[in-house]
Scaffold this motif. Structure first.
Motif, PDB file in Angstrom:
ATOM      1  N   ASP A  87      -6.599  -2.848 -16.111  1.00  0.00           N
ATOM      2  CA  ASP A  87      -6.950  -3.366 -14.789  1.00  0.00           C
ATOM      3  C   ASP A  87      -6.012  -2.797 -13.725  1.00  0.00           C
ATOM      4  N   ALA A  88      -4.723  -2.657 -14.079  1.00  0.00           N
ATOM      5  CA  ALA A  88      -3.750  -2.107 -13.133  1.00  0.00           C
ATOM      6  C   ALA A  88      -4.114  -0.679 -12.761  1.00  0.00           C
ATOM      7  N   MET A  89      -4.501   0.126 -13.751  1.00  0.00           N
ATOM      8  CA  MET A  89      -4.834   1.517 -13.469  1.00  0.00           C
ATOM      9  C   MET A  89      -6.100   1.629 -12.632  1.00  0.00           C
ATOM     10  N   ALA A  90      -7.064   0.731 -12.864  1.00  0.00           N
ATOM     11  CA  ALA A  90      -8.277   0.740 -12.040  1.00  0.00           C
ATOM     12  C   ALA A  90      -7.954   0.375 -10.598  1.00  0.00           C
ATOM     13  N   ALA A  91      -7.109  -0.634 -10.426  1.00  0.00           N
ATOM     14  CA  ALA A  91      -6.751  -1.057  -9.079  1.00  0.00           C
ATOM     15  C   ALA A  91      -5.965   0.022  -8.340  1.00  0.00           C
ATOM     16  N   VAL A  92      -5.071   0.693  -9.042  1.00  0.00           N
ATOM     17  CA  VAL A  92      -4.241   1.680  -8.359  1.00  0.00           C
ATOM     18  C   VAL A  92      -5.063   2.891  -7.933  1.00  0.00           C
ATOM     19  N   LYS A  93      -6.136   3.194  -8.658  1.00  0.00           N
ATOM     20  CA  LYS A  93      -7.013   4.288  -8.232  1.00  0.00           C
ATOM     21  C   LYS A  93      -7.655   3.968  -6.878  1.00  0.00           C
ATOM     22  N   ASN A  94      -7.998   2.696  -6.675  1.00  0.00           N
ATOM     23  CA  ASN A  94      -8.531   2.296  -5.372  1.00  0.00           C
ATOM     24  C   ASN A  94      -7.472   2.415  -4.282  1.00  0.00           C
ATOM     25  N   ALA A  95      -6.220   2.063  -4.629  1.00  0.00           N
ATOM     26  CA  ALA A  95      -5.133   2.210  -3.657  1.00  0.00           C
ATOM     27  C   ALA A  95      -4.982   3.671  -3.250  1.00  0.00           C
ATOM     28  N   GLU A  96      -5.069   4.576  -4.228  1.00  0.00           N
ATOM     29  CA  GLU A  96      -4.968   6.002  -3.930  1.00  0.00           C
ATOM     30  C   GLU A  96      -6.122   6.455  -3.036  1.00  0.00           C
ATOM     31  N   GLN A  97      -7.319   5.963  -3.320  1.00  0.00           N
ATOM     32  CA  GLN A  97      -8.496   6.376  -2.560  1.00  0.00           C
ATOM     33  C   GLN A  97      -8.463   5.869  -1.129  1.00  0.00           C
ATOM     34  N   PHE A  98      -8.045   4.615  -0.951  1.00  0.00           N
ATOM     35  CA  PHE A  98      -8.152   3.994   0.361  1.00  0.00           C
ATOM     36  C   PHE A  98      -6.914   4.155   1.237  1.00  0.00           C
ATOM     37  N   GLY A  99      -5.777   4.545   0.635  1.00  0.00           N
ATOM     38  CA  GLY A  99      -4.575   4.626   1.463  1.00  0.00           C
ATOM     39  C   GLY A  99      -3.570   5.652   1.023  1.00  0.00           C
ATOM     40  N   GLY A 100      -4.013   6.617   0.196  1.00  0.00           N
ATOM     41  CA  GLY A 100      -3.070   7.571  -0.378  1.00  0.00           C
ATOM     42  C   GLY A 100      -2.418   8.508   0.605  1.00  0.00           C
ATOM     43  N   ASP A 101      -2.877   8.513   1.877  1.00  0.00           N
ATOM     44  CA  ASP A 101      -2.246   9.373   2.876  1.00  0.00           C
ATOM     45  C   ASP A 101      -1.242   8.614   3.746  1.00  0.00           C
ATOM     46  N   ALA A 102      -1.076   7.328   3.505  1.00  0.00           N
ATOM     47  CA  ALA A 102      -0.136   6.523   4.294  1.00  0.00           C
ATOM     48  C   ALA A 102       1.229   6.537   3.606  1.00  0.00           C
ATOM     49  N   PRO A 103       2.301   6.874   4.319  1.00  0.00           N
ATOM     50  CA  PRO A 103       3.616   6.961   3.677  1.00  0.00           C
ATOM     51  C   PRO A 103       4.023   5.713   2.904  1.00  0.00           C
ATOM     52  N   ALA A 104       3.774   4.535   3.450  1.00  0.00           N
ATOM     53  CA  ALA A 104       4.180   3.314   2.751  1.00  0.00           C
ATOM     54  C   ALA A 104       3.438   3.165   1.431  1.00  0.00           C
ATOM     55  N   ILE A 105       2.175   3.575   1.408  1.00  0.00           N
ATOM     56  CA  ILE A 105       1.389   3.499   0.174  1.00  0.00           C
ATOM     57  C   ILE A 105       1.867   4.559  -0.815  1.00  0.00           C
ATOM     58  N   GLU A 106       2.198   5.743  -0.318  1.00  0.00           N
ATOM     59  CA  GLU A 106       2.730   6.791  -1.200  1.00  0.00           C
ATOM     60  C   GLU A 106       3.975   6.298  -1.925  1.00  0.00           C
ATOM     61  N   HIS A 107       4.856   5.633  -1.194  1.00  0.00           N
ATOM     62  CA  HIS A 107       6.075   5.104  -1.810  1.00  0.00           C
ATOM     63  C   HIS A 107       5.740   4.000  -2.813  1.00  0.00           C
ATOM     64  N   ALA A 108       4.810   3.126  -2.446  1.00  0.00           N
ATOM     65  CA  ALA A 108       4.421   2.046  -3.357  1.00  0.00           C
ATOM     66  C   ALA A 108       3.792   2.610  -4.632  1.00  0.00           C
ATOM     67  N   LEU A 109       3.009   3.673  -4.487  1.00  0.00           N
ATOM     68  CA  LEU A 109       2.401   4.299  -5.657  1.00  0.00           C
ATOM     69  C   LEU A 109       3.464   4.939  -6.547  1.00  0.00           C
ATOM     70  N   ALA A 110       4.483   5.526  -5.924  1.00  0.00           N
ATOM     71  CA  ALA A 110       5.581   6.092  -6.715  1.00  0.00           C
ATOM     72  C   ALA A 110       6.263   5.002  -7.534  1.00  0.00           C
ATOM     73  N   LEU A 111       6.522   3.857  -6.916  1.00  0.00           N
ATOM     74  CA  LEU A 111       7.150   2.749  -7.637  1.00  0.00           C
ATOM     75  C   LEU A 111       6.247   2.254  -8.762  1.00  0.00           C
ATOM     76  N   PHE A 112       4.948   2.186  -8.493  1.00  0.00           N
ATOM     77  CA  PHE A 112       4.009   1.725  -9.524  1.00  0.00           C
ATOM     78  C   PHE A 112       4.046   2.655 -10.731  1.00  0.00           C
ATOM     79  N   TYR A 113       3.923   3.960 -10.492  1.00  0.00           N
ATOM     80  CA  TYR A 113       3.868   4.894 -11.614  1.00  0.00           C
ATOM     81  C   TYR A 113       5.214   4.986 -12.347  1.00  0.00           C
ATOM     82  N   ALA A 114       6.300   4.794 -11.620  1.00  0.00           N
ATOM     83  CA  ALA A 114       7.601   4.724 -12.301  1.00  0.00           C
ATOM     84  C   ALA A 114       7.616   3.538 -13.253  1.00  0.00           C
ATOM     85  N   GLY A 115       7.007   2.438 -12.834  1.00  0.00           N
ATOM     86  CA  GLY A 115       6.944   1.258 -13.682  1.00  0.00           C
ATOM     87  C   GLY A 115       6.051   1.420 -14.893  1.00  0.00           C
ATOM     88  N   THR A 116       5.115   2.373 -14.839  1.00  0.00           N
ATOM     89  CA  THR A 116       4.238   2.621 -15.989  1.00  0.00           C
ATOM     90  C   THR A 116       4.852   3.619 -16.973  1.00  0.00           C
TER      91      THR A 116
END
Length: 265
Positions: free
Chosen positions: A29-58
């Protein structure tokens, strides 16, 4: 589902949901949700940083590093962002990218921590001369930090500059007498110079400070094998003999692993 509009606000919701799923063990479920985060906000710096933290946690440092590099490259990027990009690139086994971003971090802010980071990146890339230059800059800043002294000593050992390593680590022993890592590194340098008594003292100090570190026991076993009867009958030697008897079973178990250690000849 919630959060359908293509803007960073919806991406914030998706990445928060992904992190929540990940914490609760719902990885799919986490991986499905994060794909939506990438699609809807992957060009926003704050989201890029949040995605980095998420993938570090995986446990995916390569993907985490990629997102953090995008974040660090955004307008107004900070030294911390560039440093995080360098550190994650190191974790991902990408030393050249780590060098690039550690340099960027230093351009944005000069600090011992960032010289140490660049030194580690050079070391990972096999550029030991450059590594030692940067690690020395970090270690020589006052007040010294134990981790920076240790890193410099280790790099010098890797370059087989035993005399320089001994000088750095001996000073480190005076500055940080309660640091077990420096004690171990100093013991290894002494072992390489056949200064067995000094090595024994350092390794016993390391055991006293942190008995969970395996390396001192391995080297003590090797010293017992190679120096045995020739070991001076000092207090350290007597303590070593007692320690070796107490740890005989443990030493026997690890004997098979120390074949890769350097033989002092």
């Amino acid at each position: 589902m919630l959060f359908r509009s293509q803007d960073p606000r919806s991406a914030v919701g998706w990445v928060a949901l992904a992190q929540s799923y990940l914490r609760s063990g719902r990885r799919d479920d986490a991986m499905a949700a994060v794909k939506n985060a990438e699609q809807f906000g992957g060009d926003a710096p704050a989201i890029e940083h949040a995605l980095a933290l998420f993938y570090a946690g995986t446990g995916d440092p390569a993907r985490a590093a990629g997102w953090e590099r995008r974040f660090a490259a955004s307008p107004g990027g900070s030294a911390d962002g560039a440093a995080n990009a360098a550190a994650l690139s190191l974790d991902a086994g990408e030393p050249e990218m780590a060098i690039q971003w550690a340099r960027t971090a230093l351009q944005r802010q000069d600090s011992p921590r960032l010289h140490n980071l660049l030194g580690k990146a050079y070391q990972a890339a096999g550029q030991l001369d450059n590594a030692i230059g940067e690690l020395r800059l970090a270690a020589q800043v006052a007040p010294p930090q134990a981790a920076f002294v240790y890193d410099l000593g280790q790099a010098l050992l890797l370059r087989h500059d035993i005399e320089q390593a001994l000088a750095v680590l001996e000073e480190g022993r005076r500055q940080f007498p309660e640091d077990p890592s420096i004690a171990v590194a100093f013991g290894v340098a002494c072992y390489g110079q056949r200064r067995f008594e000094d090595a024994v003292t350092a390794f016993l100090d390391a055991v006293r400070l942190d008995g969970s570190i395996e390396q001192p026991y391995v080297f003590l076993g090797r010293i017992l094998d190679h120096a045995g009867a020739r070991l001076p009958r000092s207090a350290a030697a007597r303590e070593f003999a007692a320690q070796a008897r107490a740890c005989a079973t443990w030493l026997t178990r690890i004997r098979g692993r120390d074949a890769a250690l350097p033989n002092p000849g």
